[in-house]
Structures are given as C-alpha cells and as structure tokens.
Scaffold this active site. Structure first.
Site, PDB file in Angstrom:
ATOM      1  N   ASP A  86     -22.662   0.109  21.250  1.00 40.16           N
ATOM      2  CA  ASP A  86     -23.549  -0.626  20.351  1.00 40.16           C
ATOM      3  C   ASP A  86     -23.070  -0.420  18.906  1.00 40.16           C
ATOM      4  O   ASP A  86     -22.597   0.656  18.545  1.00 40.16           O
ATOM      5  CB  ASP A  86     -24.984  -0.101  20.520  1.00 40.16           C
ATOM      6  CG  ASP A  86     -26.021  -1.034  19.930  1.00 40.16           C
ATOM      7  OD1 ASP A  86     -26.833  -1.584  20.683  1.00 40.16           O
ATOM      8  OD2 ASP A  86     -26.019  -1.215  18.688  1.00 40.16           O
ATOM      9  N   GLN A 131     -36.081  -7.581  21.933  1.00 41.87           N
ATOM     10  CA  GLN A 131     -34.792  -8.192  22.298  1.00 41.87           C
ATOM     11  C   GLN A 131     -34.306  -9.065  21.152  1.00 41.87           C
ATOM     12  O   GLN A 131     -35.046  -9.925  20.668  1.00 41.87           O
ATOM     13  CB  GLN A 131     -34.929  -9.031  23.582  1.00 41.87           C
ATOM     14  CG  GLN A 131     -33.571  -9.533  24.078  1.00 41.87           C
ATOM     15  CD  GLN A 131     -33.646 -10.302  25.404  1.00 41.87           C
ATOM     16  OE1 GLN A 131     -34.736 -10.505  25.950  1.00 41.87           O
ATOM     17  NE2 GLN A 131     -32.497 -10.720  25.898  1.00 41.87           N
ATOM     18  N   SER A 132     -33.087  -8.826  20.723  1.00 44.36           N
ATOM     19  CA  SER A 132     -32.528  -9.600  19.610  1.00 44.36           C
ATOM     20  C   SER A 132     -31.283 -10.374  20.018  1.00 44.36           C
ATOM     21  O   SER A 132     -30.882 -11.307  19.315  1.00 44.36           O
ATOM     22  CB  SER A 132     -32.203  -8.681  18.426  1.00 44.36           C
ATOM     23  OG  SER A 132     -31.261  -7.696  18.808  1.00 44.36           O
ATOM     24  N   HIS A 159     -28.616  -7.379  28.656  1.00 45.35           N
ATOM     25  CA  HIS A 159     -27.884  -6.135  28.380  1.00 45.35           C
ATOM     26  C   HIS A 159     -28.809  -4.953  28.576  1.00 45.35           C
ATOM     27  O   HIS A 159     -29.979  -4.994  28.234  1.00 45.35           O
ATOM     28  CB  HIS A 159     -27.317  -6.121  26.956  1.00 45.35           C
ATOM     29  CG  HIS A 159     -28.351  -6.349  25.878  1.00 45.35           C
ATOM     30  ND1 HIS A 159     -28.810  -7.597  25.558  1.00 45.35           N
ATOM     31  CD2 HIS A 159     -29.013  -5.487  25.089  1.00 45.35           C
ATOM     32  CE1 HIS A 159     -29.711  -7.510  24.598  1.00 45.35           C
ATOM     33  NE2 HIS A 159     -29.867  -6.235  24.297  1.00 45.35           N
TER      34      HIS A 159
HETATM   35  P1  5GP Z   1     -31.624  -5.728  21.686  1.00 43.20           P
HETATM   36  O1  5GP Z   1     -32.314  -5.589  20.354  1.00 43.20           O
HETATM   37  O2  5GP Z   1     -31.436  -7.196  22.033  1.00 43.20           O
HETATM   38  O3  5GP Z   1     -32.247  -4.932  22.792  1.00 43.20           O
HETATM   39  O4  5GP Z   1     -30.197  -5.090  21.527  1.00 43.20           O
HETATM   40  C1  5GP Z   1     -29.138  -5.727  20.913  1.00 43.20           C
HETATM   41  C2  5GP Z   1     -28.179  -4.658  20.449  1.00 43.20           C
HETATM   42  O5  5GP Z   1     -26.956  -5.279  20.195  1.00 43.20           O
HETATM   43  C3  5GP Z   1     -28.615  -3.943  19.164  1.00 43.20           C
HETATM   44  O6  5GP Z   1     -28.782  -2.554  19.425  1.00 43.20           O
HETATM   45  C4  5GP Z   1     -27.469  -4.222  18.192  1.00 43.20           C
HETATM   46  O7  5GP Z   1     -27.142  -3.100  17.420  1.00 43.20           O
HETATM   47  C5  5GP Z   1     -26.340  -4.628  19.116  1.00 43.20           C
HETATM   48  N1  5GP Z   1     -25.419  -5.608  18.571  1.00 43.20           N
HETATM   49  C6  5GP Z   1     -25.732  -6.776  17.947  1.00 43.20           C
HETATM   50  N2  5GP Z   1     -24.602  -7.455  17.640  1.00 43.20           N
HETATM   51  C7  5GP Z   1     -23.573  -6.703  18.091  1.00 43.20           C
HETATM   52  C8  5GP Z   1     -22.163  -6.870  18.056  1.00 43.20           C
HETATM   53  O8  5GP Z   1     -21.612  -7.852  17.567  1.00 43.20           O
HETATM   54  N3  5GP Z   1     -21.405  -5.879  18.606  1.00 43.20           N
HETATM   55  C9  5GP Z   1     -21.969  -4.754  19.168  1.00 43.20           C
HETATM   56  N4  5GP Z   1     -21.154  -3.838  19.679  1.00 43.20           N
HETATM   57  N5  5GP Z   1     -23.308  -4.570  19.214  1.00 43.20           N
HETATM   58  C10 5GP Z   1     -24.088  -5.535  18.684  1.00 43.20           C
END
Ligand code: 5GP
Ligand code: ZN
Length: 132
Positions: free
Chosen positions: A50, A112-113, A118
């Site tokens: 991440d 979720q972003s 994932h």
């Molecule tokens: P969510 O908020 O959807 O559960 O998790 C998305 C995760 O993706 C976040 O922890 C964020 O830091 C990570 N993330 C977002 N864009 C990227 C990217 O381009 N590369 C990587 N390695 N992580 C990303």
C-alpha cells in the site's frame, strides 16, 4: 501507457465479462502498466505494498480481473477469493511470522476508496478492537 479495457467470453459464451476497467489504478498495477511494489504474484492474484503503510506489513491483495468489491468477487469467482486469502497469508508468514489482519472495506461509507476488490493484509504489530 494509458488504460485499456478488454473483455473475454464466459463459459456460457454469450455474456461478456469485463476483466480490466478503464481508468482503474489497480487494473493498471495488475497488468504492470502502473508501477507497484509487487511482493507476490500468481496468475490470478497480485500482492503489492500500500502507498500509505499503516503497519510494518501493509500489503494489498487483489484479483487480476476487475471486480468492484470483495462481495462481487465472491459471487463471480470464489476460487480466486480463496487464492487471494492464501496469498495474503503467505505474505504475512514471510514478513511477520504468520498472524495478520485482513480487511476488505466494502462500500464508500465504510472507507472503500478504490473500487477494484482488494484485501488489506496488515501484520507486524498488534491492533485494537473494535476497529475505528
Ligand atoms: P480502501 O480505502 O479502498 O480500502 O483502500 C485503498 C488503498 O489503496 C489505500 O490504503 C491507499 O493508500 C491505497 N492506494 C491508493 N492508490 C494507490 C496506488 O496507486 N498504489 C498503491 N500501492 N496503493 C494505492
Ligand atoms: Zn480494476
């Protein structure tokens, strides 16, 4: 670079399943078009660090194929979801001796972003409960 979208026929042959979503950053990481710190890969699952590390080990495990969240993945391809959990466990075993937390934020309301399924594999420290 640029994102591509392509579709493959299902076993039934009539429906089309989207395997790569235009503009999806995680599809890009899965195909290698977008750089990612990949720690483990199978034909169907990719694990990468991440960007914003929340623990000594913080790795995202994703299906190569595009599904909007873990529920959609479970419905469409449960074997890939099982493989994703196995890959996450292997990463935690390699990097933190075994114990891990696996989080699937599912829906914007709960955090979720990125809308490509994932799991967050978090390991290497203790965690509070309940999560905030
Ligand atoms: P969510 O908020 O959807 O559960 O998790 C998305 C995760 O993706 C976040 O922890 C964020 O830091 C990570 N993330 C977002 N864009 C990227 C990217 O381009 N590369 C990587 N390695 N992580 C990303
Ligand atoms: Zn995607």
């Amino acid at each position: 670079m640029g994102s591509r979208c392509f579709a493959v026929g299902t076993a039934a042959g009539s429906r089309l399943r989207r395997v790569s979503e235009e503009g999806c950053i995680f599809c890009g990481i899965a195909t290698g078009e977008v750089p990612g710190d990949v720690v483990r890969r199978t034909e169907r699952v990719v694990a990468f660090r991440d960007l914003r590390q929340q623990a000594p080990t913080h790795v995202l495990v994703i299906p190569v194929g595009h599904h909007r969240d873990v529920a959609a993945l479970a419905a469409a391809d449960p074997a890939v979801l099982a493989e994703l959990v196995e890959v996450g466990a292997a990463v935690a075993s390699d990097e933190a001796g075994g114990p891990f937390r696996l989080v699937f934020n599912t829906g914007a309301e709960v955090g979720q972003s990125v809308f490509h399924a994932h799991g967050h594999v978090l390991a290497g420290r203790s965690f509070g409960w309940p999560p905030g």
